[in-house]
Design an enzyme around this catalytic site. Structure first.
Site, PDB file in Angstrom:
ATOM      1  N   HIS A 392       0.834  -1.209   0.000  1.00 24.61           N
ATOM      2  CA  HIS A 392       0.000   0.000   0.000  1.00 24.61           C
ATOM      3  C   HIS A 392       0.874   1.267   0.000  1.00 24.61           C
ATOM      4  O   HIS A 392       0.713   2.140  -0.854  1.00 24.61           O
ATOM      5  CB  HIS A 392      -0.902  -0.042   1.248  1.00 24.61           C
ATOM      6  CG  HIS A 392      -1.840   1.119   1.365  1.00 24.61           C
ATOM      7  ND1 HIS A 392      -3.182   1.015   1.073  1.00 24.61           N
ATOM      8  CD2 HIS A 392      -1.643   2.401   1.745  1.00 24.61           C
ATOM      9  CE1 HIS A 392      -3.762   2.184   1.271  1.00 24.61           C
ATOM     10  NE2 HIS A 392      -2.851   3.049   1.680  1.00 24.61           N
ATOM     11  N   GLU A 393       1.803   1.343   0.939  1.00 26.62           N
ATOM     12  CA  GLU A 393       2.620   2.561   1.069  1.00 26.62           C
ATOM     13  C   GLU A 393       3.541   2.743  -0.137  1.00 26.62           C
ATOM     14  O   GLU A 393       3.777   3.872  -0.566  1.00 26.62           O
ATOM     15  CB  GLU A 393       3.427   2.547   2.372  1.00 26.62           C
ATOM     16  CG  GLU A 393       2.573   2.548   3.644  1.00 26.62           C
ATOM     17  CD  GLU A 393       1.517   3.651   3.704  1.00 26.62           C
ATOM     18  OE1 GLU A 393       1.681   4.693   3.034  1.00 26.62           O
ATOM     19  OE2 GLU A 393       0.501   3.462   4.398  1.00 26.62           O
ATOM     20  N   HIS A 396       1.656   4.477  -2.819  1.00 25.32           N
ATOM     21  CA  HIS A 396       1.660   5.931  -2.631  1.00 25.32           C
ATOM     22  C   HIS A 396       3.000   6.524  -3.065  1.00 25.32           C
ATOM     23  O   HIS A 396       3.059   7.553  -3.727  1.00 25.32           O
ATOM     24  CB  HIS A 396       1.448   6.281  -1.153  1.00 25.32           C
ATOM     25  CG  HIS A 396       0.022   6.149  -0.694  1.00 25.32           C
ATOM     26  ND1 HIS A 396      -1.036   6.680  -1.387  1.00 25.32           N
ATOM     27  CD2 HIS A 396      -0.512   5.562   0.411  1.00 25.32           C
ATOM     28  CE1 HIS A 396      -2.170   6.422  -0.730  1.00 25.32           C
ATOM     29  NE2 HIS A 396      -1.880   5.736   0.360  1.00 25.32           N
ATOM     30  N   HIS A 399       3.400   6.748  -6.789  1.00 25.22           N
ATOM     31  CA  HIS A 399       2.537   7.815  -7.300  1.00 25.22           C
ATOM     32  C   HIS A 399       3.243   9.179  -7.148  1.00 25.22           C
ATOM     33  O   HIS A 399       3.345   9.952  -8.104  1.00 25.22           O
ATOM     34  CB  HIS A 399       1.217   7.775  -6.510  1.00 25.22           C
ATOM     35  CG  HIS A 399       0.147   8.676  -7.057  1.00 25.22           C
ATOM     36  ND1 HIS A 399      -0.993   8.961  -6.354  1.00 25.22           N
ATOM     37  CD2 HIS A 399       0.045   9.358  -8.222  1.00 25.22           C
ATOM     38  CE1 HIS A 399      -1.760   9.763  -7.071  1.00 25.22           C
ATOM     39  NE2 HIS A 399      -1.153  10.020  -8.205  1.00 25.22           N
TER      40      HIS A 399
HETATM   41 ZN   LIG Z   1      -3.259   5.144   1.821  1.00 22.18          ZN
END
Ligand SMILES: [Zn+2]
Length: 601
Positions: A392-393, A396, A399
């Site tokens: 998940h991290e 980010h 991105h």
């Molecule tokens: Zn998040």
């Protein structure tokens, strides 16, 4: 790798598992030098004031100088904060963090003349001037947004009153936090072994995961008792917050509180409405899931406190960090070679701080500033949950990395609406990858059930909250009044509707409205559900191996904050103004529930 119970010191961790913050500044002296440079830039703000209307060049130079300052400020803050978070006991970096934060607010104040001055310029003229900036693709979206905001900006006098009003209107939120975080005292309960435990929020979550139904029930009752005792205060506080929303809606001349809240990101009202409508039309999957829990737990009835404990325990499923890194990288293969090169770089060039150490900040996050690569903080503990957090991290972080490399600074701030797509997509890919690898039914069930529970929390609960927010605002908008009884009754009805006939709503669960901090930032939580639906839709297209999707997806990530989130998602073929993404999400959820049901017969 630290396996011991004792929390290690940073000196015990190998360098390759620690951040290299020298990528930001070589040392504290370099930070200090940049701090002085920022102070100098800040002092220049004054020279632009009152002169913006003079020429395109004067506007551009002012905006450019402001951006340059903001880039340095974010780098200063980044270095100070990340150093501080590595060991919160060291006061040196607390002081640097405070200095960076103070300088940021001074910069905000120094440049506060810009928007009012630009808004004084007539729309057509401002557009003409922006077209003659030395570079026209940096501030075009900013100017467009400024012009769009114009119709809700009031006269100077009204704006002055509105600016002062926040002192009063943030009252309900402050009062709620004080009550909820400081004054409310939870009673104690007995754990599985009969030990007396004084409840806190964190301990309640742990105890509600207990496999002992008696512990769950007692914890639930103890946890809710202070909210029951304060329901009138909590009701008045939430009602005041809704009234504050209505105050801004009316003074800023919006049609509804929903419209006022969605306008910031230019989200069409249909997005919100169709999320709720499409979900409520198709709650069968969730009803089936409640029935499945009832069967597997061998209970006569399912209560809210039977929804939290995992269906299957995480057995024999340790994931070492090195293995996790390999899995996160391999599972991202569908995103293409270029994405994976960046991802590997994050792991190999010390962008991730891996282990829990004495004094380190808790949880996990990805932090970025425009001019440096992102950094990811973990407290890795070899669990499957942490493996997903890592994916998940890193989503980010990639991105941010792609956005900052592609966009000029004014277009580098993406909204949470797209951000949570970039992160949850990687979680989805990881799940798919793991499901393909597992041979053991137990592990398969564990992974599926984990995914289903995640969807209940990230999607269904948030849609129900979103529906509740809509209802209480509508009541005030039509001149009605809110009471704790009415909100409790509304919550009871919605819970029954969402969770279905096998769910028994007890007396306390409908008080949940009184303890949700997010309700003090109205119409926010729906974004968790919309991002989830968008990412599920993109995921299913990736898994089908659709052509050009890699290119489109990277284009969306690189676009950062250069357009409205709804438009950015359209790059990947997701139209959130239609019910299709939500319908696809519900369908996938129902299929996962069916599979768990089948595997447990
Ligand atoms: Zn998040």
């Amino acid at each position: 790798m630290p396996e011991t119970k004792k929390i290690p010191q940073r000196t015990e961790i190998v360098d390759k598992h620690k951040w290299n913050l020298a990528d930001i500044y070589a040392d504290d002296a370099a930070w200090e030098a940049d701090y002085q440079k920022a102070k100098g830039l800040l002092a220049q703000a004054r020279q632009f004031a009152g002169k913006l209307a003079e020429s395109p060049k004067s506007i551009y130079q002012c905006l450019h100088s402001q951006s340059e300052l903001q880039i340095i400020l974010s780098r200063l803050y980044q270095y100070a904060f990340l150093n501080k978070d590595l060991d919160n006991r060291v006061s040196k970096y607390q002081a640097l963090t405070e200095r960076a934060a103070t300088l940021s607010s001074e910069a905000g104040a120094a440049y506060s003349f810009v928007e009012p001055e630009l808004l004084q310029i007539d729309e057509a003229r401002l557009n003409q001037m922006a077209a003659r900036f030395p570079k026209t693709d940096e501030y075009d979206f900013y100017v467009k947004e400024l012009i769009r905001s114009k119709k809700h900006i009031r006269s100077e006098e009204v704006e002055e009153v509105l600016a002062l009003s926040s002192l009063v209107t943030r009252g309900p939120d402050t009062i709620f936090s004080m009550l909820d975080d400081a004054d409310l005292k939870y009673p104690s309960v007995k754990d599985e072994q009969g030990n007396e435990i004084t409840l806190t929020k964190q301990r309640a979550i742990k105890l509600l995961e207990s496999s002992d139904p008696r512990v769950r029930k007692n914890t639930h009752e103890a946890f809710y008792s202070p909210y029951k005792d304060h329901t009138n205060t909590l009701g008045a506080s939430l009602t005041s917050a809704v009234n504050a929303d209505l105050f801004y809606t009316r003074t800023r001349r919006y049609g509804s509180c929903l419209q006022a809240a969605l306008d910031g990101n230019n989200i069409p009202l249909e997005v919100y409405r169709s999320l709720i409508e499409a979900t409520e039309k198709n709650l069968n999957g969730l009803h089936d899931y409640v029935r499945l829990r009832k069967r597997l737990f061998k209970l006569d009835k399912i209560h809210s406190y039977d929804m939290i404990c995992p269906l299957f325990p995480e057995q024999d499923y340790e994931v070492s960090y090195d293995h996790a890194v390999r899995q996160v990288i391999e599972s991202a293969t569908p995103l293409g070679e270029e994405y994976c090169i960046h991802l590997k770089q994050a792991f190999h060039r010390r962008w991730v701080d891996v282990w829990e150490t004495e004094g380190k900040g808790s949880g996990a996050y990805s932090a970025h500033s425009y001019s440096v690569h992102p950094f990811v903080l973990m407290n890795y503990n070899n669990t499957v949950d942490n493996l997903f957090t890592l994916a998940h991290e890193l989503g980010h972080a990639m991105h941010s990395h792609l956005t900052c490399a592609a966009q000029p600074y004014p277009k580098s701030h993406y909204s949470i609406f797209v951000a949570e797509v970039a992160s949850t997509l990687n979680e989805g890919l990881l799940l798919h990858y793991l499901l393909q690898k597992v041979t053991d039914d137990k592990q398969r069930l564990y992974l599926l059930a984990r995914t289903i529970d995640n969807a209940v929390g990230t999607f269904f609960n948030q849609v129900m909250y979103a529906r509740f927010e809509l209802d209480i605002h509508a009541e005030i908008e039509k001149g009605g009044a809110l009471s704790p009884e009415m909100m409790t009754a509304q919550w009871r009805d919605l819970t029954q509707k969402y969770f279905g006939p096998d769910f028994t709503v007890d007396e306390l669960t409908p008080l949940k409205w009184s303890r949700i901090p997010h309700f003090y930032t109205s119409f926010y939580v729906y974004q968790y559900a919309t991002s989830f639906a968008a990412s599920q839709t993109i995921l299913s297209r990736f898994l089908k191996g659709e052509e050009n999707l890699i290119e489109d997806y990277l284009r969306m990530l690189r676009a950062g904050g250069s357009d409205y989130p709804i438009e950015l998602l359209k790059i990947c073929g997701v139209d959130m103004t239609t019910p299709a993404p939500v319908e696809a999400t519900l369908k996938l959820f129902a299929e996962q529930v069916t599979e768990v049901d089948r595997l447990t017969r």
